[in-house]
Design a protein around this motif. Sequence first.
Motif, PDB file in Angstrom:
ATOM      1  N   LYS A   1      -5.978 -40.532  27.003  1.00 39.72           N
ATOM      2  CA  LYS A   1      -5.525 -39.181  27.326  1.00 39.72           C
ATOM      3  C   LYS A   1      -4.059 -39.184  27.764  1.00 39.72           C
ATOM      4  CE  LYS A   1     -10.023 -37.187  27.972  1.00 39.72           C
ATOM      5  NZ  LYS A   1     -11.002 -36.476  28.803  1.00 39.72           N
TER       6      LYS A   1
ATOM      7  N   ARG B   1      -0.375 -20.893  31.756  1.00 41.92           N
ATOM      8  CA  ARG B   1      -1.756 -21.030  32.239  1.00 41.92           C
ATOM      9  C   ARG B   1      -2.562 -22.059  31.480  1.00 41.92           C
ATOM     10  NH1 ARG B   1      -2.820 -17.513  36.863  1.00 41.92           N
ATOM     11  NH2 ARG B   1      -1.044 -16.138  36.834  1.00 41.92           N
ATOM     12  N   ILE B   2      -1.918 -22.797  30.587  1.00 41.90           N
ATOM     13  CA  ILE B   2      -2.694 -23.772  29.827  1.00 41.90           C
ATOM     14  C   ILE B   2      -3.125 -24.909  30.730  1.00 41.90           C
ATOM     15  CG2 ILE B   2      -0.799 -25.263  29.072  1.00 41.90           C
ATOM     16  CD1 ILE B   2      -2.251 -25.337  26.331  1.00 41.90           C
TER      17      ILE B   2
ATOM     18  N   GLU C   1      -4.800 -24.935  33.285  1.00 41.80           N
ATOM     19  CA  GLU C   1      -6.204 -24.832  33.680  1.00 41.80           C
ATOM     20  C   GLU C   1      -7.109 -25.542  32.656  1.00 41.80           C
ATOM     21  OE1 GLU C   1      -7.186 -22.131  36.166  1.00 41.80           O
ATOM     22  OE2 GLU C   1      -9.314 -22.604  36.065  1.00 41.80           O
ATOM     23  N   ILE C   2      -6.780 -25.349  31.376  1.00 40.32           N
ATOM     24  CA  ILE C   2      -7.557 -26.032  30.334  1.00 40.32           C
ATOM     25  C   ILE C   2      -7.299 -27.532  30.380  1.00 40.32           C
ATOM     26  CG2 ILE C   2      -7.934 -26.243  27.855  1.00 40.32           C
ATOM     27  CD1 ILE C   2      -7.201 -23.423  27.486  1.00 40.32           C
ATOM     28  N   LEU C   3      -6.015 -27.883  30.586  1.00 43.98           N
ATOM     29  CA  LEU C   3      -5.677 -29.305  30.650  1.00 43.98           C
ATOM     30  C   LEU C   3      -6.419 -29.969  31.800  1.00 43.98           C
ATOM     31  CD1 LEU C   3      -1.824 -29.111  30.033  1.00 43.98           C
ATOM     32  CD2 LEU C   3      -3.627 -29.640  28.388  1.00 43.98           C
ATOM     33  N   ALA C   4      -6.430 -29.285  32.954  1.00 48.18           N
ATOM     34  CA  ALA C   4      -7.073 -29.867  34.128  1.00 48.18           C
ATOM     35  C   ALA C   4      -8.571 -30.043  33.903  1.00 48.18           C
ATOM     36  CB  ALA C   4      -6.816 -29.000  35.361  1.00 48.18           C
ATOM     37  N   SER C   5      -9.152 -29.249  32.999  1.00 53.72           N
ATOM     38  CA  SER C   5     -10.581 -29.408  32.740  1.00 53.72           C
ATOM     39  C   SER C   5     -10.836 -30.526  31.733  1.00 53.72           C
ATOM     40  CB  SER C   5     -11.189 -28.101  32.231  1.00 53.72           C
ATOM     41  OG  SER C   5     -10.841 -27.879  30.882  1.00 53.72           O
ATOM     42  N   SER C   6      -9.767 -31.132  31.215  1.00 51.76           N
ATOM     43  CA  SER C   6      -9.934 -32.217  30.233  1.00 51.76           C
ATOM     44  C   SER C   6      -9.328 -33.545  30.688  1.00 51.76           C
ATOM     45  CB  SER C   6      -9.276 -31.846  28.898  1.00 51.76           C
ATOM     46  OG  SER C   6      -9.596 -30.543  28.521  1.00 51.76           O
ATOM     47  N   VAL C   7      -8.297 -33.485  31.521  1.00 55.28           N
ATOM     48  CA  VAL C   7      -7.547 -34.691  31.891  1.00 55.28           C
ATOM     49  C   VAL C   7      -7.414 -34.744  33.403  1.00 55.28           C
ATOM     50  CG1 VAL C   7      -5.476 -36.010  31.352  1.00 55.28           C
ATOM     51  CG2 VAL C   7      -6.086 -34.074  29.936  1.00 55.28           C
ATOM     52  N   LYS C   8      -7.405 -35.951  33.935  1.00 52.38           N
ATOM     53  CA  LYS C   8      -7.093 -36.110  35.367  1.00 52.38           C
ATOM     54  C   LYS C   8      -5.650 -35.691  35.603  1.00 52.38           C
ATOM     55  CE  LYS C   8      -9.766 -40.003  37.055  1.00 52.38           C
ATOM     56  NZ  LYS C   8      -9.835 -41.435  36.850  1.00 52.38           N
TER      57      LYS C   8
ATOM     58  N   LEU D   1      -2.170 -39.253  24.633  1.00 55.49           N
ATOM     59  CA  LEU D   1      -2.139 -37.955  23.944  1.00 55.49           C
ATOM     60  C   LEU D   1      -1.129 -37.004  24.600  1.00 55.49           C
ATOM     61  CD1 LEU D   1      -5.966 -37.436  23.366  1.00 55.49           C
ATOM     62  CD2 LEU D   1      -4.228 -37.684  21.590  1.00 55.49           C
ATOM     63  N   VAL D   2      -1.137 -36.986  25.923  1.00 57.55           N
ATOM     64  CA  VAL D   2      -0.194 -36.119  26.640  1.00 57.55           C
ATOM     65  C   VAL D   2       1.235 -36.577  26.370  1.00 57.55           C
ATOM     66  CG1 VAL D   2       0.591 -35.382  28.924  1.00 57.55           C
ATOM     67  CG2 VAL D   2      -1.852 -35.548  28.453  1.00 57.55           C
TER      68      VAL D   2
ATOM     69  N   LEU E   1      -2.797 -25.577  40.208  1.00 52.24           N
ATOM     70  CA  LEU E   1      -3.842 -24.548  40.158  1.00 52.24           C
ATOM     71  C   LEU E   1      -3.556 -23.391  41.103  1.00 52.24           C
ATOM     72  CD1 LEU E   1      -6.876 -26.959  40.071  1.00 52.24           C
ATOM     73  CD2 LEU E   1      -5.934 -25.660  38.175  1.00 52.24           C
TER      74      LEU E   1
ATOM     75  N   GLU F   1       3.689 -25.243  31.775  1.00 49.59           N
ATOM     76  CA  GLU F   1       2.235 -25.311  31.672  1.00 49.59           C
ATOM     77  C   GLU F   1       1.567 -24.400  32.690  1.00 49.59           C
ATOM     78  OE1 GLU F   1       1.339 -29.466  31.797  1.00 49.59           O
ATOM     79  OE2 GLU F   1       1.919 -29.738  29.703  1.00 49.59           O
TER      80      GLU F   1
END
Lengths: 301, 424
Positions: B3, B223-224, B226-233, B6-7, B406, B219
């Motif tokens: 991850k 607001r993206i 929030e999605i990132l935080a739900s996928s990556v530490k 990827l980032v 957040l 980011e």
Amino acid sequence: MEAVAVEHVTKRFDTVVAVSDLSLHIEQGAVFGLLGPNGAGKTTSLRMIMHILAPDEGSIQVLGQPAGDRTQDLIGYLPEERGLYARMKVREVLVFLAALKGLSEAEATSRVHEWLERLGLAAWSEKKINDLSKGMQQKAQFIAAVIHRPPLLILDEPFTGLDPVNATLIKDIMLELREKGSTIILSTHRMEQVEMMCDAICLINHGRSVLAGDLRAIKKSYGKNTLRIEYTGDDNFLDLPDLVEKLNRFGAVVEAKLRPGADPQEILKAAVAHGVRLTRFELVEPPLNDIFIEKVSEEHA
Amino acid sequence: MRKIWLVFKREYLTRVRSKGFILTTVGLPLFGVVIFAVPLALATRKTDHTLRISLLDNLGGLAPQIAAGLEGKLPNGKPQYEIVRVWDRPSSEEQARQQLNDQIRAGSLDGFLEVPKDILDGKAAAFHTRNPGDFQTTAALSHAVDNAVVEHRLTDRGVHLDNVSKLVRGVGVSMVKVTKTGESEEKGQTFIVGLAVVTLLYITLVVYGVATMRSVVEEKTTRIVEILASSVKPFHLLSGKILGVAAVGFTQYLVWGVSGSLLTAYGASMASAMAPGASMASLHLPASLLVYAGLFFVVSYLLYASMYAALGAMVSSDEELQQVQLPVTLMLMVSFIIYPVIMRDPSSGTSVILSMIPFFAPVLMVLRIALQMPPFWQIALSLVISALTTFGILQVSARIYRVGILMYGKRPSLVELLRWLRYT
């Protein structure tokens, strides 16, 4: 195994208790409504289920595993505040987000293609997110939530900003995913959507669960205490404070909440006496909207 | 790890492919060529046309010597200067000047040199021309006049010479840098290399630190996150981002490094063509300096980039950035502003202490290394202090970042920030 099991979870921010001793049990394959007024602690609860935040007390299990890095890939999320990288191409953003959820880039690319096709965005694949209309961005974001076929899908106000055609498209996809075994948590303020789609709900207020369980059972417990009437003629026949506790007028339809023990026959008599022509006279369970308002204002009282 | 990769990849690719990157990366060297090389090339290109000048000699007898000093040839073999006419002690200076000026205006003359009566007492000669900015002609004329005057003075005192310019040529003082291993002649390279390395470090830390900060804010505002935080530490997200921006920087320097060395080579060849002997080719970078600069850069880039990222996480909009970034940018600026202290005496007590402060070390210790190699223990100590500070700041920044991404709305106070550090 439950899709989500939240056990006695408490979350504090400084002196504010955002979530207090909350327990949730969500069956696999259900559509679960997470309801509550603004600031009730819904987002904090969802973030804890997604392991964005960790609870101060209590435990959370997602599909049998403790909420953690590994359960993150099992969840798809559509946040209420929408947003994607404005200056990236639609395809690139979606492939990136899908890859973050564990798909290989080749797999992600082919699925992005299928989804864009299905939601009528294929022609926009190489356009920047910024060039898309609000509704199109919303659909792109929905793809980001479902692309990795998550067993648990969390949707926060999925229909806002969508026209009826697109809203139906999204709804059909949601129901299709449930058919295939996905569990859906739906967070919304639109009670008619909840009544239409949810099997079970939890109503949170001030971080606590104030009403939870099977939606039909909850409504049943309130009994058929509401009259739904459609008529033409004199409005005043419903001016019966001894029998009617509350009146909601929605244009053609009126909902009258009856006082305990009130006999609907008395209201029928009054209608006849006023010469009103009835086209509908039905004794129903209270609408979820009323239950919501009642429960929340009870708390405030 | 996947991850983070990827980032990293997204951060790198979207930046490298952006118009801004291509513009600054390609545009800056081009700009450098334009402002540095083009005027140089134009100025050193000799004209192919003979300058027609007259001499107005009010003293009398000096004109032949001056004319003798103006015997240069153009590349095409024609003489550089043609003496149209010599006015030896005209009856009326005023009238002669008038006539000559008329000739210049009419275009039959490029200029005339007026020698005042009291030139031997130190009064300057004057060159009248339509183009007084031609510094090659100015240099040639003053050289010729100087030599003629000196020769005249010597002749007055009974010394007869054939070649005055050989006699009066100066020699100057050259600086020799003494190092542990030997000596090397100083032609300004220590100063230039030191200043260049320090400026580069400073600019890089600011530019890429701020780029990291902006990326965090982007980011947040889209607001993206929030999605990132739900996928990556969050820590992985932060690491990928910082490394991605750093890689963009390296790419840019690679492009610049290659084009820069080509440019310097060109500049050096031009400079030696103009003034033989004053070669810039001796501007080489010692390997030890590069290694140390690289080490300090890596450590301090992590330090500053993580601080900038934390700042980005604290705000909700681009507008607020300007204010919050000030303390960090100021810290970097101070280290840049106080470099003359080090320049003056790289091994003074003040210099040693300043170069130990972790926030200043990247600029100041590297400058000391460039000027005068400090004892190894000082370099090592400074590096260790920097690394430990970086490690500590990274922990704090990562915690602020984790909570901050957040949070929307009011910017946190210092007290709130301290509370953020305790959140789980």
